[in-house]
Design an enzyme around this catalytic site. Structure first.
Site, short mmCIF file in Angstrom:
data_model
loop_
_atom_site.label_atom_id
_atom_site.label_comp_id
_atom_site.label_asym_id
_atom_site.label_seq_id
_atom_site.Cartn_x
_atom_site.Cartn_y
_atom_site.Cartn_z
N GLU A 15 0.86 -0.78 0.09
CA GLU A 15 -0.16 -0.33 0.41
C GLU A 15 0.95 1.42 -0.06
OE1 GLU A 15 -2.51 -0.25 3.56
OE2 GLU A 15 -2.03 -2.04 3.91
N TYR A 38 -7.87 5.09 -3.23
CA TYR A 38 -8.81 5.96 -3.13
C TYR A 38 -7.77 6.85 -1.76
CZ TYR A 38 -7.15 3.12 1.21
OH TYR A 38 -5.99 2.31 2.52
N ASP A 82 -6.76 8.16 1.67
CA ASP A 82 -6.71 7.82 3.25
C ASP A 82 -5.67 9.05 3.99
OD1 ASP A 82 -6.22 6.22 4.97
OD2 ASP A 82 -4.68 5.05 4.72
N GLU A 113 -4.34 6.97 -2.69
CA GLU A 113 -3.15 5.73 -2.41
C GLU A 113 -3.52 4.91 -2.99
OE1 GLU A 113 -3.39 2.28 1.73
OE2 GLU A 113 -2.71 4.88 2.23
N SER A 150 -3.66 0.53 -3.51
CA SER A 150 -3.20 0.24 -2.75
C SER A 150 -3.48 -1.89 -3.71
CB SER A 150 -4.38 -1.24 -1.59
OG SER A 150 -3.98 0.13 -0.77
N HIS A 181 2.85 1.06 3.12
CA HIS A 181 2.92 -0.67 3.93
C HIS A 181 2.96 -2.23 2.98
CE1 HIS A 181 -0.12 2.16 6.77
NE2 HIS A 181 1.68 2.75 6.55
N ASN A 206 2.10 -5.81 3.45
CA ASN A 206 1.34 -6.87 3.96
C ASN A 206 2.06 -8.10 3.42
OD1 ASN A 206 -0.53 -5.09 4.61
ND2 ASN A 206 -0.49 -4.01 3.12
N ARG A 246 -2.26 -11.36 8.65
CA ARG A 246 -1.84 -10.49 7.99
C ARG A 246 -0.86 -9.64 8.04
NH1 ARG A 246 -3.64 -5.46 5.78
NH2 ARG A 246 -4.80 -5.26 7.02
#
Length: 553
Positions: A10, A129, A131, A136, A138, A191, A193, A275
């Protein structure tokens, strides 16, 4: 042993409007997202305005075994309420970095679009979207680090397309940057994941992963001009995120940022997976840095997941691997994040909990050696796993002997070389504004303005994915995860999709008595191999749902 697992990135992009430093970033971010929505509709023929489904999200569930009460949570954690955009968290009040903080208020000085509308579920399976007042991207779920690079770079192209479209309207130009700091005290995240076996205790993950995360910035750092949260000290450091890490473990992402985040929101079958949500990493433009960041982290996670199996199969040898990782525990990991970031010579010793001292490179070498030995114990390696291990070994060795030889792979090395040349040529100190401007220009998504893209054009930065693959990834999802189903549904039947999330798609089919949810709790189902033929044969969403009902029996 394999590097393969479900993973994704992200990235929040820096945003500003040239000539209007006080422009509302929420409004600008919303314009970026809604502009790309219109572009995607033209390019892909994608229809509809499916909302993001927040029903399965719970950002307050903590992996340590408790649930934070909503009334006690900082507003920046409340990312599951589409009617109220979460603020970015605290910003230092004074440039000296004093301990007092001023909370960032929700924007009130300018109207902005409803954030629930500033959300696009893309045909490549990604989400775009607003954020925390940033646009952002993702990425869709992928299964290997090379694909992670490809769909991450696709996000850069998506942001560029939105920027170009806005720039064609007089007065609407928006500049976007793939970086992590604004130079005024704010940091925004990149970020990672990783889907991890839930059988591994979270405390074990924290214990065995923390030294790795603290020290991996020697090859994942994107470089930053300035030291301190607002760059109040002159200098250069390896990582853009280092000065914003304030805790070893925690739930927050925009204040008291932790090395290991505890958000327990798997977006998958909770009984099987967790996650792992990491917020310590930099936004990388260098593809090798992204590849190593995802690849080495996945390998370390695999070793941690397999420690019991290694001990059972290899006896003392397997137990030794666990002991070697456990012995790397740092005395003060939070302080060491900044220490490693400021260690341009890569020679600063870190104090371990057992009293030994190792450099960041030496800590990384232990992890790489343990991963290599675990691979030997567990048998056959796939080609991608072998490639990650070999690249990891090579980069660590060359950083220890000749860092300049890594300038096409390690981003901070390339940036420091370029800045040092400018400093020597023009006799500039590290606090000269031209250096800060160059640091910002490095990450501009516009190729004609981006220093990184100049290096790329000159062959001074290594590419791992070709532009044709990236162009494909802008519009199409990976075929080996559930992102394929999500993306194809949006491309084919977008006007019949009411909402979607990472783990479900909700259909609104004309004539149906109610909305119909298709759960996707297994990220490795919904692939092209699993569902491609049915998608090709379905003339509309109703036919698809009928076919899905038949295949689920």
């Amino acid at each position: 042993m394999t590097v393969r697992r479900v993973m994704g990135i992200e990235t929040e992009y820096g945003v500003l409007q040239p000539g209007r430093p006080q422009a509302n970033p929420m409004l600008l971010s919303s314009q970026v997202v809604t502009t790309y929505r219109a572009l995607a509709a033209r390019a892909d023929g994608a229809r509809g305005k499916a909302r993001w489904d927040y029903d399965d999200e719970d950002p307050l569930q903590d992996a340590r075994g408790f649930h934070l009460q909503r009334a006690a949570a900082h507003p920046s954690l409340l990312t599951d309420d589409p009617t109220r955009p979460a603020p970015s968290g605290p910003v230092p009040r004074d440039p000296a970095g004093a301990a007092s903080f001023q909370e960032v208020a929700r924007p009130t000085h300018e109207d902005y679009d409803d954030p629930s509308a500033a959300n696009v579920i893309l045909t490549n399976g990604a989400r775009l979207y607003v954020d925390h007042a940033h646009p952002e991207y993702s990425s869709p779920e992928v299964t290997n680090p090379t694909d992670a690079v490809c769909w991450d770079v696709a996000g850069e192209r998506i942001m560029l397309a939105a920027s170009r479209e806005l720039g064609a309207v007089p007065g609407a130009e928006v500049a976007l940057y793939k970086n992590n700091v604004d130079g005024k005290g704010a940091s925004y995240g990149t970020h990672e994941n990783y889907l991890v076996d839930r059988a591994v205790p979270f405390a074990t993950l924290v214990e065995l992963l923390t030294p790795f995360l603290v020290t991996r910035q020697v090859f994942t750092g994107s470089g930053r001009v300035g030291l301190g949260s607002v760059g109040q000290e002159p200098g250069f450091q390896l990582s853009q995120r280092a000065d914003y890490m304030e805790a070893e473990v925690g739930l927050e992402t925009t204040l008291r940022r932790p090395i290991v985040n505890t958000r327990d929101e798997p977006h998958a079958d909770r009984q099987r997976w967790r996650r792992l949500h990491l917020i310590i990493g930099d936004a990388n433009l260098f593809e090798v840095a992204t590849y190593l960041k995802l690849g080495t982290t996945s390998l370390v996670l695999f070793v941690v997941e397999q420690l019991d199996a290694l001990s059972a199969v290899e006896g003392a040898s397997g137990a030794s691997l666990r002991a070697e990782l456990a012995a790397l525990r740092l005395h003060d990991p939070v302080s060491d994040v900044q220490k490693v970031s400021r260690d341009l010579d890569l020679t600063a010793p870190l104090l371990l909990a057992d009293g030994r001292r190792l450099t960041a490179l030496e800590v990384q070498r232990v992890y790489a050696d343990v991963a290599r030995r675990a691979a030997e114990h567990l048998g056959t390696l796939d080609d991608e796993t072998r490639a990650v291990l070999d690249r990891w070994d090579s980069v660590l060795s060359r950083l220890g002997t000749d860092p300049a030889s890594c300038a096409r792979e390690v981003e901070w090395v390339a940036k420091l070389r370029l800045l040092d040349r400018l400093r020597r040529r023009d006799h500039l100190d590290w606090d000269h504004p031209r250096l800060a401007a160059m640091d910002l220009q490095w990450s501009d998504v516009r190729p004609e303005r981006s220093i990184y893209h100049r290096l790329l054009a000159a062959g001074a930065a290594e590419r791992l994915v070709d532009e044709r693959a990236v162009s494909q990834a802008v519009h199409h999802a990976p075929e080996d995860t559930r992102a394929y189903f999500r993306g194809e549904v949006m491309a084919r039947f977008g006007d019949e999709v009411s909402a979607a999330s990472w783990d479900s798609v909700i259909f609104d089919v004309a004539g149906a008595p109610s909305l119909q949810r298709v759960p996707m709790l297994d990220p490795l189902r919904g692939t092209r191999a699993h569902i491609g033929a049915l998608l090709e044969a379905s003339k509309d969403a109703g036919a698809l749902l009928t076919g899905l009902s038949g295949t689920s029996r």
